[in-house]
Design a protein around this motif. Structure first.
Motif, PDB file in Angstrom:
ATOM      1  N   ASN A 215      81.201  45.166  19.894  1.00  0.00           N
ATOM      2  CA  ASN A 215      79.829  45.608  19.549  1.00  0.00           C
ATOM      3  C   ASN A 215      79.855  45.677  18.029  1.00  0.00           C
ATOM      4  O   ASN A 215      78.609  46.277  17.654  1.00  0.00           O
ATOM      5  N   PHE A 216      80.633  45.383  17.521  1.00  0.00           N
ATOM      6  CA  PHE A 216      80.751  45.660  16.042  1.00  0.00           C
ATOM      7  C   PHE A 216      79.423  45.016  15.283  1.00  0.00           C
ATOM      8  O   PHE A 216      78.751  45.732  14.480  1.00  0.00           O
ATOM      9  N   ILE A 217      79.122  43.909  15.361  1.00  0.00           N
ATOM     10  CA  ILE A 217      78.146  43.262  14.687  1.00  0.00           C
ATOM     11  C   ILE A 217      76.790  43.781  14.945  1.00  0.00           C
ATOM     12  O   ILE A 217      75.914  44.139  14.292  1.00  0.00           O
ATOM     13  N   LYS A 218      76.520  44.302  16.158  1.00  0.00           N
ATOM     14  CA  LYS A 218      75.123  44.761  16.870  1.00  0.00           C
ATOM     15  C   LYS A 218      75.159  45.961  16.172  1.00  0.00           C
ATOM     16  O   LYS A 218      74.148  46.386  15.904  1.00  0.00           O
ATOM     17  N   VAL A 219      76.270  46.931  16.270  1.00  0.00           N
ATOM     18  CA  VAL A 219      75.965  48.122  15.636  1.00  0.00           C
ATOM     19  C   VAL A 219      75.807  48.067  14.097  1.00  0.00           C
ATOM     20  O   VAL A 219      74.960  48.920  13.654  1.00  0.00           O
ATOM     21  N   PHE A 220      76.419  46.976  13.565  1.00  0.00           N
ATOM     22  CA  PHE A 220      76.198  46.995  12.024  1.00  0.00           C
ATOM     23  C   PHE A 220      75.027  46.757  11.618  1.00  0.00           C
ATOM     24  O   PHE A 220      74.405  47.409  10.964  1.00  0.00           O
ATOM     25  N   PHE A 221      74.310  45.701  12.273  1.00  0.00           N
ATOM     26  CA  PHE A 221      72.853  45.531  12.040  1.00  0.00           C
ATOM     27  C   PHE A 221      71.945  46.457  12.448  1.00  0.00           C
ATOM     28  O   PHE A 221      70.922  46.788  11.846  1.00  0.00           O
ATOM     29  N   LEU A 222      72.113  47.174  13.475  1.00  0.00           N
ATOM     30  CA  LEU A 222      71.148  48.205  13.949  1.00  0.00           C
ATOM     31  C   LEU A 222      71.323  49.459  12.852  1.00  0.00           C
ATOM     32  O   LEU A 222      70.238  50.090  12.909  1.00  0.00           O
ATOM     33  N   LEU A 223      72.504  49.876  12.552  1.00  0.00           N
ATOM     34  CA  LEU A 223      72.441  50.958  11.662  1.00  0.00           C
ATOM     35  C   LEU A 223      71.876  50.437  10.292  1.00  0.00           C
ATOM     36  O   LEU A 223      71.278  51.449   9.726  1.00  0.00           O
ATOM     37  N   ILE A 225      69.468  48.288   9.975  1.00  0.00           N
ATOM     38  CA  ILE A 225      67.980  48.151   9.844  1.00  0.00           C
ATOM     39  C   ILE A 225      67.551  49.663  10.153  1.00  0.00           C
ATOM     40  O   ILE A 225      66.565  49.872   9.636  1.00  0.00           O
ATOM     41  N   ASN A 226      68.127  50.535  10.933  1.00  0.00           N
ATOM     42  CA  ASN A 226      67.660  51.760  11.075  1.00  0.00           C
ATOM     43  C   ASN A 226      67.508  52.539   9.914  1.00  0.00           C
ATOM     44  O   ASN A 226      66.680  53.193   9.437  1.00  0.00           O
ATOM     45  N   ILE A 229      64.392  51.014   7.643  1.00  0.00           N
ATOM     46  CA  ILE A 229      63.266  51.785   8.121  1.00  0.00           C
ATOM     47  C   ILE A 229      63.287  52.967   7.656  1.00  0.00           C
ATOM     48  O   ILE A 229      62.285  53.557   7.239  1.00  0.00           O
ATOM     49  N   LEU A 230      64.076  53.983   7.929  1.00  0.00           N
ATOM     50  CA  LEU A 230      64.067  55.240   7.860  1.00  0.00           C
ATOM     51  C   LEU A 230      63.566  55.465   6.169  1.00  0.00           C
ATOM     52  O   LEU A 230      63.159  56.429   5.901  1.00  0.00           O
ATOM     53  N   THR A 231      64.556  54.816   5.407  1.00  0.00           N
ATOM     54  CA  THR A 231      64.438  55.081   4.058  1.00  0.00           C
ATOM     55  C   THR A 231      63.067  54.671   3.503  1.00  0.00           C
ATOM     56  O   THR A 231      62.339  55.353   2.689  1.00  0.00           O
ATOM     57  N   GLY A 283      67.707  60.609  12.636  1.00  0.00           N
ATOM     58  CA  GLY A 283      67.555  59.318  12.977  1.00  0.00           C
ATOM     59  C   GLY A 283      68.843  58.598  13.177  1.00  0.00           C
ATOM     60  O   GLY A 283      69.002  57.894  14.156  1.00  0.00           O
ATOM     61  N   ASN A 284      69.656  58.691  12.379  1.00  0.00           N
ATOM     62  CA  ASN A 284      71.142  58.183  12.386  1.00  0.00           C
ATOM     63  C   ASN A 284      71.821  58.762  13.398  1.00  0.00           C
ATOM     64  O   ASN A 284      72.494  58.008  14.164  1.00  0.00           O
ATOM     65  N   ILE A 285      71.996  59.994  13.570  1.00  0.00           N
ATOM     66  CA  ILE A 285      72.540  60.782  14.822  1.00  0.00           C
ATOM     67  C   ILE A 285      71.774  60.305  16.212  1.00  0.00           C
ATOM     68  O   ILE A 285      72.801  59.766  17.276  1.00  0.00           O
TER      69      ILE A 285
END
Length: 611
Positions: A215-223, A225-226, A229-231, A283-285
């Motif tokens: 799931n590395f690639i999914k987690v990488f892109f989600l983190l 993007i998240n 967006i938050l920034t 948001g990150n947690i």
């Protein structure tokens, strides 16, 4: 279908946590108060102890190097690292307890939070969990994603400039960033496993890797993007609110209520970064927690449904809401007191002084022309710079020439020092093509040539670089050249080498000299007989500037290439900004000096929060 399920799982979790937002903000307010009351004083005390271990009453790069040679300093430095990590761990432990709280409409009692946090801190101090302390510390200072207490470490500007000058350094820096980023993402679930599931470091690491597997690639892109967006959202909100507040101040600069608006603006400007950091960290947690649960379920990995140390959690109401009247009264009193404090300073403009910041072209005008070149200095002059900063070394036949590095390798492709080459051979070098073929044939100038070319046109900041040679000899020859050209009142002689400066002072007592250092803390009066202190822009502070000015010293700041940082330094009342972006610095100076006396006074009063 899988993407949709993951999206529903994550967004559903975010929606469920809306009710926890008030509790998280309340906790963060108490946490910040605890940091001011407990964490920061202890860290300051330990740093003071480290500084006192030096034989000198000030703290700079010189004393820092000597301190690391003393074993007695290692222990307090480790204590600082451990204490910062433990205090930051309080936050992530408590936030996870709040997030995992089943009764999300109710707030966990402070007793529950203290028991849970205390349990986690004791686990962290177990020998087998010591690696977790170091991982938390370095993960926090390099990313800052899940802590409002430990902020990400920014590399000083002079290090970034040094990296950018060599391709190999750029590659190494990028490789390190990529390596650490992938390491951080691969281990990002370890925080949930350690703090929520009560696993020890090795167990948490194994479980985090299992859940992350595939799931590395999914987690990488989600983190990614998240984080983006938050920034974007938080930066937009901060910019809009603070911009609106500042616009009101500008429109009311002749009004009697200006001091009150300034007091309100200070409250707003102080609160916005707090709420921004809380939103980003929460948001990150929340994302990590949502992904942790989703991928664990997907991989049929069991996770604890609740912490065993809280078998029967107790709940409470909001203490802040219960005491909202007292909070409102305290805020009102603050505004009244601060308004009176600001009134005289704003209306009289007493904080302005008569200082006008000088602008210096770094290494001539080294970003757009070959550094330390006649064309660069001429461009700095044409741009309107007040000074040009140059680096001076001695050739083999004792002629002062211009060169920044120890050898000519980077700028002329020759791996020799000036001390290994006579002037005749140095003049054959091409020191312009490294930047652009337009500058092919650019010669290395001598200090004498520079002074003759710019006498009465451009002031010089002459940095002496002995590089293993005789510092006194370099100083003697440079002073002789300055006097021969009648350049005493048109230059400042600076150096990292104190022996150089002491010799200049001995030979020419009236010559303006400046000591260069990366940072400085402590008693500046005892550092030596210098007319100016030249520090790196990352470490300059209003306290340092006020202290130096109080002793009759000027403050030069290097190397400042960002417009916002230039604005801040101008507001802080520095004397000289050394930059590669001369035109930008001149424009920022003109903008500040074109403002009204009242508005300039306001900016000087609030250099850190005015944008």
């Amino acid at each position: 279908m899988r993407v949709k399920q993951m999206f529903i799982a994550i967004t559903g979790h975010f929606r469920r946590q809306k009710q926890n937002l008030g509790e998280i903000i309340e906790f963060e307010l108490y946490y910040r108060f605890l940091a001011i009351l407990l964490a920061q004083p202890i860290i300051s005390f330990l740093f003071h102890y480290v500084r006192e271990s030096s034989d000198k009453p000030y703290f700079n790069l010189e004393t820092l190097k000597s301190l690391f040679q003393k074993p007695v300093v290692i222990f307090p430095l480790l204590l600082i690292l451990i204490w910062m990590t433990l205090f930051a761990s309080i936050e992530i432990s408590a936030l996870l307890m709040i997030i995992y709280n089943k009764e999300s409409k109710k707030r966990l009692s402070f007793r529950n939070l203290l028991v849970g946090v205390g349990h986690d801190l004791l686990r962290l101090l177990k020998p087998k969990n010591i690696p977790m302390i170091f991982w938390i510390f370095f993960a926090f200072i390099l990313t800052g994603n899940i802590s409002t207490f430990i902020r990400p470490m920014a590399l000083p500007g002079f290090i970034l400039i040094g990296i950018q000058e060599r391709v190999i350094f750029i590659i190494m820096f990028l490789v390190f960033q990529i390596w650490f980023l992938q390491l951080y993402i691969r281990r990002s679930f370890i925080f949930i496993a350690f703090f929520h599931e009560n696993l020890d470091y090795k167990q948490a690491l194994v479980k985090a890797k299992k859940i992350m597997k595939g799931n590395f690639i999914k987690v990488f892109f989600l983190l990614l993007i998240n984080g983006a967006i938050l920034t974007i959202i938080t930066d937009f909100l901060v910019f809009s609110i603070s911009g609106f507040s500042q616009s009101l101040i500008v429109s009311l600069q002749k009004s009697a209520i200006l001091p009150l608006m300034l007091a309100i603006h200070r409250v707003i400007a102080g609160a916005l970064p707090f709420f921004k950091s809380v939103i980003v960290v929460m948001g990150n947690i929340l994302l990590l927690q949502g992904l942790y649960g989703h991928f664990a379920e997907k991989n049929n990995i069991k996770i604890s449904s609740a912490r065993e140390i809280l078998p029967e959690p107790k709940y409470r109401g909001s203490l802040l809401l219960k005491r909202k009247k007292y909070i409102a009264i305290a805020l009102l009193l603050y505004l009244i007191v601060y308004t009176f404090m600001l009134h005289d300073a704003v209306n009289q403009g007493v904080v302005l002084g008569n200082n006008s910041v000088m602008i210096t072209g770094h290494r001539g005008n080294g970003n757009f022309n070959p550094e330390n070149s006649m064309s660069g200095m001429n461009q700095a002059f044409l741009s309107g710079a007040d000074y040009s900063e140059i680096d001076v070394q001695l050739s083999k036949d004792k002629v002062p020439i211009l060169l920044h590095d120890k050898t000519f390798m980077r700028t002329a492709g020759v791996r020799k020092t000036p001390g290994e080459m006579k002037l005749e051979d140095i003049k054959k070098l091409d020191s312009g093509s490294y930047l652009d073929t337009r500058f092919k044939g650019e010669k290395v100038p001598t200090l004498d040539e520079v002074m003759k070319a710019f006498k009465g046109r451009l002031k010089l900041n002459i940095e002496l670089k002995p590089y293993g040679g005789d510092p006194k000899e370099l100083a003697q020859i440079v002073v002789k050249t300055i006097k021969a050209n009648g350049f005493e009142n048109q230059c400042i002689v600076t150096s990292l080498n104190k022996e150089c400066l002491e010799e200049v002072r001995k030979l020419s007592p009236e010559q303006v000299i400046g000591y260069i250092d990366v940072f400085f803390r402590g008693d500046a009066d005892s550092i030596g007989d210098y007319d100016a202190l030249i520090v790196e822009e990352t470490f300059v502070s209003t306290e340092f500037i006020s202290s130096a000015h109080g002793q009759g010293r000027q403050v030069f700041v290097w190397t400042v290439n960002d417009a916002e940082k230039m604005d801040k330094l101008i507001r802080m009342d520095v004397d000289n900004i050394i930059t590669d972006q001369v035109a930008v610095a001149l424009a920022r100076r003109s903008y500040f000096e074109g403002a009204s006396i009242t508005l300039r006074a306001v900016q000087r009063l609030m250099p850190d929060i005015w944008k």
